[in-house]
Write a protein that holds these residues in place. Structure first.
Motif, PDB file in Angstrom:
ATOM      1  N   GLU A  87      -2.117 -16.042 -15.315  1.00 21.42           N
ATOM      2  CA  GLU A  87      -2.888 -15.098 -16.130  1.00 21.42           C
ATOM      3  C   GLU A  87      -4.349 -15.072 -15.694  1.00 21.42           C
ATOM      4  O   GLU A  87      -4.974 -16.125 -15.551  1.00 21.42           O
ATOM      5  CB  GLU A  87      -2.804 -15.476 -17.607  1.00 21.42           C
ATOM      6  N   PRO A  88      -4.931 -13.880 -15.475  1.00 21.59           N
ATOM      7  CA  PRO A  88      -6.339 -13.814 -15.068  1.00 21.59           C
ATOM      8  C   PRO A  88      -7.260 -14.267 -16.203  1.00 21.59           C
ATOM      9  O   PRO A  88      -7.003 -14.004 -17.375  1.00 21.59           O
ATOM     10  CB  PRO A  88      -6.540 -12.322 -14.754  1.00 21.59           C
ATOM     11  N   ARG A  89      -8.358 -14.940 -15.835  1.00 23.88           N
ATOM     12  CA  ARG A  89      -9.305 -15.465 -16.822  1.00 23.88           C
ATOM     13  C   ARG A  89     -10.633 -14.712 -16.724  1.00 23.88           C
ATOM     14  O   ARG A  89     -11.078 -14.369 -15.623  1.00 23.88           O
ATOM     15  CB  ARG A  89      -9.555 -16.953 -16.579  1.00 23.88           C
ATOM     16  N   PHE A  90     -11.278 -14.506 -17.887  1.00 20.51           N
ATOM     17  CA  PHE A  90     -12.546 -13.790 -17.935  1.00 20.51           C
ATOM     18  C   PHE A  90     -13.465 -14.443 -18.957  1.00 20.51           C
ATOM     19  O   PHE A  90     -13.036 -15.253 -19.783  1.00 20.51           O
ATOM     20  CB  PHE A  90     -12.315 -12.318 -18.313  1.00 20.51           C
ATOM     21  N   TYR A  91     -14.743 -14.049 -18.927  1.00 20.14           N
ATOM     22  CA  TYR A  91     -15.675 -14.442 -19.972  1.00 20.14           C
ATOM     23  C   TYR A  91     -15.385 -13.561 -21.200  1.00 20.14           C
ATOM     24  O   TYR A  91     -15.623 -12.352 -21.171  1.00 20.14           O
ATOM     25  CB  TYR A  91     -17.113 -14.238 -19.507  1.00 20.14           C
ATOM     26  N   PRO A  92     -14.849 -14.133 -22.272  1.00 20.09           N
ATOM     27  CA  PRO A  92     -14.344 -13.297 -23.383  1.00 20.09           C
ATOM     28  C   PRO A  92     -15.423 -12.508 -24.118  1.00 20.09           C
ATOM     29  O   PRO A  92     -15.131 -11.446 -24.674  1.00 20.09           O
ATOM     30  CB  PRO A  92     -13.674 -14.311 -24.314  1.00 20.09           C
ATOM     31  N   TYR A  93     -16.673 -12.996 -24.123  1.00 28.46           N
ATOM     32  CA  TYR A  93     -17.713 -12.297 -24.877  1.00 28.46           C
ATOM     33  C   TYR A  93     -18.451 -11.257 -24.045  1.00 28.46           C
ATOM     34  O   TYR A  93     -19.283 -10.527 -24.576  1.00 28.46           O
ATOM     35  CB  TYR A  93     -18.695 -13.317 -25.467  1.00 28.46           C
ATOM     36  N   LEU A  94     -18.139 -11.183 -22.768  1.00 29.19           N
ATOM     37  CA  LEU A  94     -18.700 -10.140 -21.926  1.00 29.19           C
ATOM     38  C   LEU A  94     -17.748  -8.949 -21.898  1.00 29.19           C
ATOM     39  O   LEU A  94     -16.539  -9.099 -22.107  1.00 29.19           O
ATOM     40  CB  LEU A  94     -18.920 -10.646 -20.496  1.00 29.19           C
ATOM     41  N   SER A  95     -18.285  -7.787 -21.629  1.00 31.52           N
ATOM     42  CA  SER A  95     -17.442  -6.593 -21.511  1.00 31.52           C
ATOM     43  C   SER A  95     -16.625  -6.651 -20.232  1.00 31.52           C
ATOM     44  O   SER A  95     -16.909  -7.443 -19.317  1.00 31.52           O
ATOM     45  CB  SER A  95     -18.319  -5.338 -21.500  1.00 31.52           C
ATOM     46  N   GLY A  96     -15.611  -5.779 -20.157  1.00 32.00           N
ATOM     47  CA  GLY A  96     -14.836  -5.697 -18.924  1.00 32.00           C
ATOM     48  C   GLY A  96     -15.715  -5.344 -17.745  1.00 32.00           C
ATOM     49  O   GLY A  96     -15.599  -5.943 -16.656  1.00 32.00           O
TER      50      GLY A  96
END
Length: 320
Positions: A87-96
């Protein structure tokens, strides 16, 4: 001369101590096609992907990506390769959008100029400025693909990209992947344990079981190599065998029930033969209320070839 493959595997083996996760695997991935890397969970699919991306070293064998050996020339090999492992991971509080801009800064080159294009390509423009924590699983998967597109890759490698998606999400994801192949001319290497979905998505498949390659080739050819039959429902089943024999059609007939339904298996079977069977029976005065040409599915073909597997082990999932 034919174009060289974008991925070449030759006798690749990966061991973890005494455990052999990938066992003497050899095949090639042709450019401009979608290859489904298919097998049950725990069969070595992700391990091989990690080796192809230079995230793990093979125990023996050769891996070449875009003509460059892995790991000796990993940087050159992966210069135009995008990938998602698990599963790809991202900074959740930043926008796409902001997540992609951060990634583009690390990537360098022209990546920053492709952010808006990548968002549009995966149909996320309307939600680009929403925080990723508000995204559905399907949207996060698409954002992961958008991130992979920032390098304008020749090759996309996606590990179980439809895991957890609902039926509508699977259909959307399938359409997106096919557009990368058919419209952009990219090569897509996608792993899955969902046999029915891969049959609809891929041009070619490579099937692995317990780390060993058991099937490889174009989907249509592999399915065509399986069993094929015609299901009939007639008003005089006892006359069918004689009528077909008189018309030069000799095969095996199985009566599945007492309501006139039969299954006919011939040495050669296609739509033309099905029409000939229908015409032969009607000309013999036998009423035909149903005739269906049934071809073995990829799942059935896999079970036939592997022999030891069961549907429960495969965890097949019917996709729309």
């Amino acid at each position: 001369m034919s174009e060289p493959p974008i991925i070449r595997l030759e006798h690749v083996t990966k061991r973890f101590g005494e455990n052999v996760a990938v066992d003497d695997v050899s095949f090639e991935v042709r450019r401009g096609r979608c290859l489904g890397w298919l097998g049950p969970n725990g069969s070595g699919k992700t391990t091989l992907i990690r080796c192809i991306l230079g995230l793990a070293r093979v125990s023996s064998g050769v891996i070449e990506v875009r003509g460059h050996p892995i790991p000796a020339e990993t940087r050159q090999a992966l210069a135009r390769v995008g990938g998602i492992v698990e599963e790809p991971r991202f900074y959740p509080y930043l926008s796409g959008r902001r997540n992609l801009e951060v990634w583009a800064r690390f990537t360098g080159g022209d990546a920053a100029a492709r952010v808006d294009w990548a968002l549009e390509r995966v149909d996320l423009t309307a939600r680009a400025d929403s925080a990723v924590r508000q995204y559905s699983l399907g949207m996060r998967q698409r954002l992961g693909v958008a991130r992979s597109l920032l390098t304008d890759p020749e090759l996309l490698i996606l590990d179980e990209p439809t895991n957890g998606l609902d039926p509508a999400g699977i259909v959307e994801f399938r359409a997106m992947i096919r557009s990368f192949v058919e419209q952009d001319g990219r090569t897509v290497f996608v792993s899955s344990h969902l046999l029915d979905e891969v049959q609809k998505l891929a041009d070619d498949i490579a099937i692995v079981q317990a780390g060993r390659l058991v099937m490889h080739g174009p989907v249509d050819e592999l399915v065509a190599g399986g069993r094929s039959s015609i299901r009939l429902r007639v008003d005089a089943p006892e006359r069918v065998e004689a009528a077909l024999a008189a018309g030069g059609l000799v095969g095996r007939i199985d009566r599945s029930s007492g309501d006139g339904q039969l299954n006919l298996t011939l040495d050669h079977m296609d739509e033309q033969v099905a029409m000939l069977v229908n015409r032969t029976l009607v000309e013999a005065g036998i009423g035909v209320s149903e005739i269906t040409h049934e071809r073995e599915t990829l799942e059935e073909r896999f079970l036939e070839v592997t022999a030891g597997a069961t549907p429960g082990e495969l965890n097949p999932q019917e996709a729309p």
